[in-house]
Design an enzyme around this catalytic site. Structure first.
Site, mmCIF file in Angstrom:
data_model
loop_
_atom_site.group_PDB
_atom_site.id
_atom_site.type_symbol
_atom_site.label_atom_id
_atom_site.label_comp_id
_atom_site.label_asym_id
_atom_site.label_seq_id
_atom_site.Cartn_x
_atom_site.Cartn_y
_atom_site.Cartn_z
ATOM 1 N N LEU A 154 72.836 60.955 -1.012
ATOM 2 C CA LEU A 154 73.417 62.096 -1.704
ATOM 3 C C LEU A 154 74.231 61.555 -2.874
ATOM 4 C CD1 LEU A 154 74.754 64.267 1.281
ATOM 5 C CD2 LEU A 154 72.667 64.653 -0.039
ATOM 6 N N ASP A 155 74.255 62.278 -3.982
ATOM 7 C CA ASP A 155 75.077 61.870 -5.113
ATOM 8 C C ASP A 155 76.540 61.797 -4.690
ATOM 9 O OD1 ASP A 155 72.858 61.814 -6.763
ATOM 10 O OD2 ASP A 155 73.136 63.881 -7.447
ATOM 11 N N LYS A 156 77.296 61.016 -5.417
ATOM 12 C CA LYS A 156 78.704 60.785 -5.067
ATOM 13 C C LYS A 156 79.487 62.089 -4.915
ATOM 14 C CE LYS A 156 82.693 58.019 -6.498
ATOM 15 N NZ LYS A 156 83.187 56.988 -7.451
#
Length: 243
Positions: free
Chosen positions: A59-61
């Site tokens: 997942l993106d940050k």
């Protein structure tokens, strides 16, 4: 270090665990994999908990929500095969700009991805598909449920923006921040104070996931739902309050 990850304990974000997988509710503001700019990441925390741990997807940050971690190599390979066969169902919730009444909209524009950004590209893009449906409509925004059938970089953000529904808090793809002054009548901010957005990140949350368990476990289906983190929950409550 952001308040969401200060003092974070891996055990506190586990949603489900068996002999093969650990499913967690990833907080926002923490990278899934190693990031030279951050002292901690999900992979590091997972390996401290289980030295054999491998993150099955990322997942993106800024994105919060459900994330699957394998406890051994065979489980990791099993999940990778499911991803290749598109047999992992991942559903995201996102707040987008504008009013949108969608009923299983098929966003199938091809996506071209570089190292860190993607775009719709009908000439060079790869086949991509996101199903989008409306969950709730607010005064100026909409809560969408998104099911990315393919797995391109920033796929939901790119497809949503292409359909004039950019994800809030996502200026990279045309999404604006949400301010209380936009939705609350007679809003007054104290003198010399600067208004902060209701959510200071991309308003995207991996809400639930379903996949076939490792075959040693009689091929049971694992289905897990991740509750909203505090900032996303507060955003939804504020949007409901000022319709």
């Amino acid at each position: 270090m952001h308040k969401y990850i200060k003092g974070l304990k891996f055990e506190d974000i586990i949603l489900k665990e068996n002999d093969h997988f650990i499913i967690i509710n990833k907080p926002p503001y923490i990278s899934t994999l190693e990031d030279r700019n951050d002292p901690i990441d999900i992979l590091k925390l997972a390996k401290n908990y289980n030295p054999e741990a491998q993150v099955c997807h990322r997942l993106d940050k800024e994105t919060s929500g459900v994330l699957v971690i394998a406890k051994h190599k065979e489980a990791y390979r099993h999940f990778s095969i499911l991803l290749e066969r598109r047999q992992v169902k991942k559903v995201y919730h996102t707040v987008v700009d504008g009013i949108h009444e969608l009923d299983n909209l098929e966003a199938d524009e091809p996506i071209f991805s570089s190292t860190s950004k993607s775009r719709v590209d009908f000439r060079s893009g790869k086949p991509s598909l996101t199903l989008m449906s409306t969950l709730e409509i607010f005064k100026l925004h909409t809560l969408l449920k998104c099911f990315p059938v393919s797995g391109r970089l920033h796929q939901i953000r790119v497809h949503a923006a292409f359909h004039n529904a950019p994800v809030c808090g996502d200026p990279e793809y045309g999404g604006r921040h949400i301010y209380l002054s936009e939705i609350k009548r007679n809003y007054s901010l104290g003198k010399w104070k600067e208004e902060k957005p209701l959510i200071d990140r991309v308003a995207l949350h991996a809400h639930n996931i379903a996949f076939q368990d490792f075959e040693g476990n009689e091929k049971e289906i694992i289905a897990v739902e991740a509750p909203y983190p505090k900032d996303f929950d507060v955003l939804i409550k504020q949007l409901r309050k000022y319709l």
